[in-house]
Motif scaffolding. Sequence first.
Motif, PDB file in Angstrom:
ATOM      1  N   ARG A   8       0.824  -1.209   0.000  1.00  0.00           N
ATOM      2  CA  ARG A   8       0.000   0.000   0.000  1.00  0.00           C
ATOM      3  C   ARG A   8       0.863   1.266   0.000  1.00  0.00           C
ATOM      4  O   ARG A   8       1.408   1.667   1.018  1.00  0.00           O
ATOM      5  N   LEU A   9       0.943   1.881  -1.158  1.00  0.00           N
ATOM      6  CA  LEU A   9       1.780   3.072  -1.341  1.00  0.00           C
ATOM      7  C   LEU A   9       1.011   4.332  -0.986  1.00  0.00           C
ATOM      8  O   LEU A   9      -0.194   4.304  -0.717  1.00  0.00           O
ATOM      9  N   GLN A  47       3.230  16.937  -2.759  1.00  0.00           N
ATOM     10  CA  GLN A  47       4.232  17.344  -3.749  1.00  0.00           C
ATOM     11  C   GLN A  47       4.437  16.274  -4.822  1.00  0.00           C
ATOM     12  O   GLN A  47       5.405  16.320  -5.575  1.00  0.00           O
ATOM     13  N   ASN A  48       3.520  15.295  -4.866  1.00  0.00           N
ATOM     14  CA  ASN A  48       3.555  14.231  -5.869  1.00  0.00           C
ATOM     15  C   ASN A  48       4.802  13.362  -5.764  1.00  0.00           C
ATOM     16  O   ASN A  48       5.380  12.959  -6.784  1.00  0.00           O
ATOM     17  N   ILE A  49       5.225  13.077  -4.533  1.00  0.00           N
ATOM     18  CA  ILE A  49       6.295  12.114  -4.295  1.00  0.00           C
ATOM     19  C   ILE A  49       5.639  10.789  -3.902  1.00  0.00           C
ATOM     20  O   ILE A  49       4.852  10.737  -2.962  1.00  0.00           O
ATOM     21  N   ILE A  50       5.974   9.722  -4.627  1.00  0.00           N
ATOM     22  CA  ILE A  50       5.383   8.411  -4.384  1.00  0.00           C
ATOM     23  C   ILE A  50       6.299   7.618  -3.459  1.00  0.00           C
ATOM     24  O   ILE A  50       7.460   7.383  -3.780  1.00  0.00           O
ATOM     25  N   ALA A  51       5.778   7.219  -2.304  1.00  0.00           N
ATOM     26  CA  ALA A  51       6.503   6.339  -1.388  1.00  0.00           C
ATOM     27  C   ALA A  51       5.982   4.923  -1.592  1.00  0.00           C
ATOM     28  O   ALA A  51       4.784   4.680  -1.462  1.00  0.00           O
ATOM     29  N   ILE A  52       6.898   4.005  -1.925  1.00  0.00           N
ATOM     30  CA  ILE A  52       6.504   2.649  -2.306  1.00  0.00           C
ATOM     31  C   ILE A  52       7.066   1.638  -1.308  1.00  0.00           C
ATOM     32  O   ILE A  52       8.284   1.469  -1.215  1.00  0.00           O
ATOM     33  N   PRO A  53       6.205   0.953  -0.543  1.00  0.00           N
ATOM     34  CA  PRO A  53       6.670  -0.107   0.358  1.00  0.00           C
ATOM     35  C   PRO A  53       6.724  -1.442  -0.380  1.00  0.00           C
ATOM     36  O   PRO A  53       5.849  -1.751  -1.200  1.00  0.00           O
ATOM     37  N   HIS A  54       7.738  -2.244  -0.064  1.00  0.00           N
ATOM     38  CA  HIS A  54       7.955  -3.492  -0.805  1.00  0.00           C
ATOM     39  C   HIS A  54       7.968  -4.712   0.111  1.00  0.00           C
ATOM     40  O   HIS A  54       8.223  -4.616   1.320  1.00  0.00           O
TER      41      HIS A  54
END
Length: 475
Positions: free
Chosen positions: A398-399, A404-411
Amino acid sequence: MPVDNVNKSKSKGPGHTVRQHSTGMAGRYDSDTDNPLPAAFRSRLHHLFAQIEKEFETVYAENLLLQDKVEGLQERLDAYIAGDKTGVETLDTPDGGVKAKRSASHISQKIKKSYIASTSKLVSSFRQATPAYSVVKDFRGHKDGVWEVNVSKLDHNIIGTASADHTARIWNLETGQCLLQYAGHQGSVNAIRFNPVKDLVVTTSGEGLAHIWSPQVNLPPHEIIRSHSSGEDDLDMSEKEDMADDFPEQTVNNTLRTPSKELIGHHSVVIAADWLNTGDQVITASWDRTAILFDAETGENISTLTGHDQELTEVRAHPAQSLVVTSSKDTTFRLWDFRDPNMPVTVFQGHTQPVTTAVFAGQEKVVSGSDDRTVKVWDLKNMRSPIATIRTDSSVNRLCVSQQNIIAIPHDNRHIRLFDINGNRIGRLPRSNRTGHSKMVCSVAWAEDNTVCNLVSCGFDRKVLGWNINLQVKE
């Protein structure tokens, strides 16, 4: 539990659709004498292009792995250089003795020379201006994996967490204090979302229910159960040792067990829920392949959304309009438009494996993530194909997208990566034995207005971490 080991079968994505379309056109061109290219040659070209695309994706994934190795070497080098260069360290031997270790200065110089010689070109080609990241808060207390973290829309100093230990918790983001524990569910709590206009929370669970309750700490005395036990006695010795570090577990004083409203209607696990922008309706998503729109005050089932072929994995509501996006293991996500009485539905086949997340980014974009290790950015005005594709080396959970349109991506592989909305890599949050997550990262949430930490993450290691992300500092 939200994580399922069901076999991930592939279905038709954009690539398949394009090839089918081309084949159909080829059938028409066979009767068209103006086209000099035979159908056999066209078919061969399509096959070759597919092979080229496959090879490119493989090379790209290998490139990401190499980049991570280079960053890891650089982190080790920085750690050696930052160490005590004047003292002499000691090491314990297996028999309890002590022996001298070579000076940190000597080791750092040797490591520095060898690493710089072998990686300088790679570092210069891969590494760009990288933000500074640091863990500033660790919220301890959950006794099982934490599936989701969410930031209050009314007070950005308040966060909520949902855990497989059958509880949800409300925390103060600046102090790290647990303000309230909700223990009204009988199964794993899979999601927690704050109402955008009222002091209410919705949580979902493996028992097939969603609960609405108030996160206020000043509840009537009969609704609060005082507890001075942190639950540490329920942990075995190895788990206690894992949690006995710089951030000790804290005592929970307030426990709420009764919801203000129980939402009933699903026949299987309720994996997620969200509030519509007006705050008076809740949309839930379930493994029974349906989503249900509820009236938050009465608990009435307003509408049942059907169409997905497999279990739903996520649901998100638009922040300003009556739009909802649902994700599913059937490799698609769907956009539901409640502004139209006929409720038109748009189906998007942009992934080849289960879609684990799809969220609105601003007013006009959707960002989706999948077990196919890609994140795709879509424009609501033209959703036929993504405007950007991010390829990674691990399944995406769930990202979250910042203002500011920064995408944080959990893996799944314990990493958290940052990209901009155009698909450009910004960086990766550090991960070591004592920094970051030691197991799968399940969810992230931005808290941009907070002065202490502006990103929060949670994982299957029971950790909830507050990060300070400084996008202005460059290496």
